[in-house]
Enzyme design. Sequence first.
Site, mmCIF file in Angstrom:
data_model
loop_
_atom_site.group_PDB
_atom_site.id
_atom_site.type_symbol
_atom_site.label_atom_id
_atom_site.label_comp_id
_atom_site.label_asym_id
_atom_site.label_seq_id
_atom_site.Cartn_x
_atom_site.Cartn_y
_atom_site.Cartn_z
ATOM 1 N N LYS A 1 3.323 -15.515 3.243
ATOM 2 C CA LYS A 1 3.337 -16.277 1.992
ATOM 3 C C LYS A 1 4.813 -16.571 1.699
ATOM 4 O O LYS A 1 5.367 -16.201 0.654
ATOM 5 C CB LYS A 1 2.665 -15.430 0.890
ATOM 6 N N ASP B 1 -11.656 -8.572 6.773
ATOM 7 C CA ASP B 1 -13.017 -8.483 6.216
ATOM 8 C C ASP B 1 -13.661 -9.873 6.207
ATOM 9 O O ASP B 1 -14.836 -10.033 6.521
ATOM 10 C CB ASP B 1 -12.993 -7.925 4.779
ATOM 11 N N TYR C 1 0.822 -1.206 0.000
ATOM 12 C CA TYR C 1 0.000 0.000 0.000
ATOM 13 C C TYR C 1 0.861 1.263 0.000
ATOM 14 O O TYR C 1 0.411 2.331 -0.403
ATOM 15 C CB TYR C 1 -0.933 0.024 1.219
ATOM 16 N N ASP D 1 -3.018 -18.225 2.127
ATOM 17 C CA ASP D 1 -4.103 -18.936 1.422
ATOM 18 C C ASP D 1 -4.738 -19.968 2.351
ATOM 19 O O ASP D 1 -5.963 -20.095 2.425
ATOM 20 C CB ASP D 1 -3.611 -19.568 0.106
ATOM 21 N N ASP E 1 -5.703 -6.782 5.541
ATOM 22 C CA ASP E 1 -6.885 -6.083 5.032
ATOM 23 C C ASP E 1 -7.929 -7.106 4.587
ATOM 24 O O ASP E 1 -9.109 -7.026 4.937
ATOM 25 C CB ASP E 1 -6.455 -5.204 3.839
#
Length: 353
Positions: free
Chosen positions: A189, A249, A142, A221, A245
């Site tokens: 990851k 959610d 970001y 994942d 992020d």
Amino acid sequence: MKLRIAKVPGDGIGPEVVREAVKAVNAVCAKFGHSAEYTLAYVGACAIDRYGDAYPEESHRICMDSDAVLFGAVGDPKYDNDPASKVRPEQGLLAIRKRLGLYANIRPVETFESLLYKSPLKEELVRGADFVCIRELTGGMYFGEKGRRDNGDTAFDTNVYHRYEIERILKLAFEYSGRRRHHLTVVDKANVLETSRLWRQAAQEMEASYPDVKTDYMYVDNASMQLIRCPKFFDVIVTENTFGDILTDEASCISGSMGLLASASIGEHTSLFEPIHGSYPQAAGKNIANPLAAILSAAMMFEYSFGLMKEGEAIRKAVSASIEAGVVTEDLAREGERAYSTSEVGDWVAKHI
Ligand SMILES: NC(=O)c1ccc[n+]([C@@H]2O[C@H](COP(=O)([O-])OP(=O)(O)OC[C@H]3O[C@@H](n4cnc5c(N)ncnc54)[C@H](O)[C@@H]3O)[C@@H](O)[C@H]2O)c1
């Protein structure tokens, strides 16, 4: 105690939910003998309209001069639907995080017995789920270099992490786990990304300093699957910005509504407290949005910024009571039962406090 609070309602439903959070703060102050002093600041689309800047200098000064920031949400469809726009409300959010040095976003995920049926997951999977996501907030993709080349046909966002950025949030996560159920899951990851390998290396080096914490490592994942398969596995999750992020959610589904999850962003300067949801523009001005996430963010503010635990607990108890009593907005109301407005829920919670 005197509480100097920067009130930053933002856009969409932000002003409506922050208004209700303020009622709860005032009720707590009246009960426990504190006084709250609010200074209004603009961030997001409302700041662009007013100052041509999503995070104007004046807003930054107000936040820096306050003990805590009570934040709503930013975002406006007129910018979402215009990819060519040079100024965007979300720049305000990124700027406030960066300039206040808010490197850690703490998002508790818990369940309420009377709302289990609202979760898209089976009740037996979510009953008792209780974990905290700690998301790195000022690094990674970001904030890395981004741009276009080849006449705009190639785009890039650079994912960069420095060791100090990783270590400071891991330290926070290890310590946090030590105060909970002593179980930390580092999500990365590392099988593909170099940044993730540095995260894992740093965490493995730090593990020995926290012998009371059981640490495990999970690829993002797999983590996204385990959150749905077995949310009760988790106690504290720590992860980088983009993964956090997305996972948080996803985790909001466990509680049953985006309107229930609060967060604290802490770091180098003033801490900021905000619901995890966005500006939900479809509901703006209708007095239907759920204010509980904003109200619970105010509870976190008492606990994190002022160390006032009983005050935070008073808000939590009132929120639980409103849910038990069925005094909830339409996103949580049972079929055939009355849905209360945003302000009615806020009034009920404040009165209960
Ligand atoms: N931190 C932030 O300020 C933040 C976070 C996410 C999105 N945004 C911005 O918000 C705008 C809308 O984005 P979005 O639609 O993807 O996300 P959103 O969180 O605003 O809404 C997604 C859905 O969640 C539900 N929801 C959200 N808040 C709720 C509440 N208080 N009560 C009841 N239901 C609620 C609604 O069903 C809504 O359609 C965009 O401009 C986006 O950039 C801002």
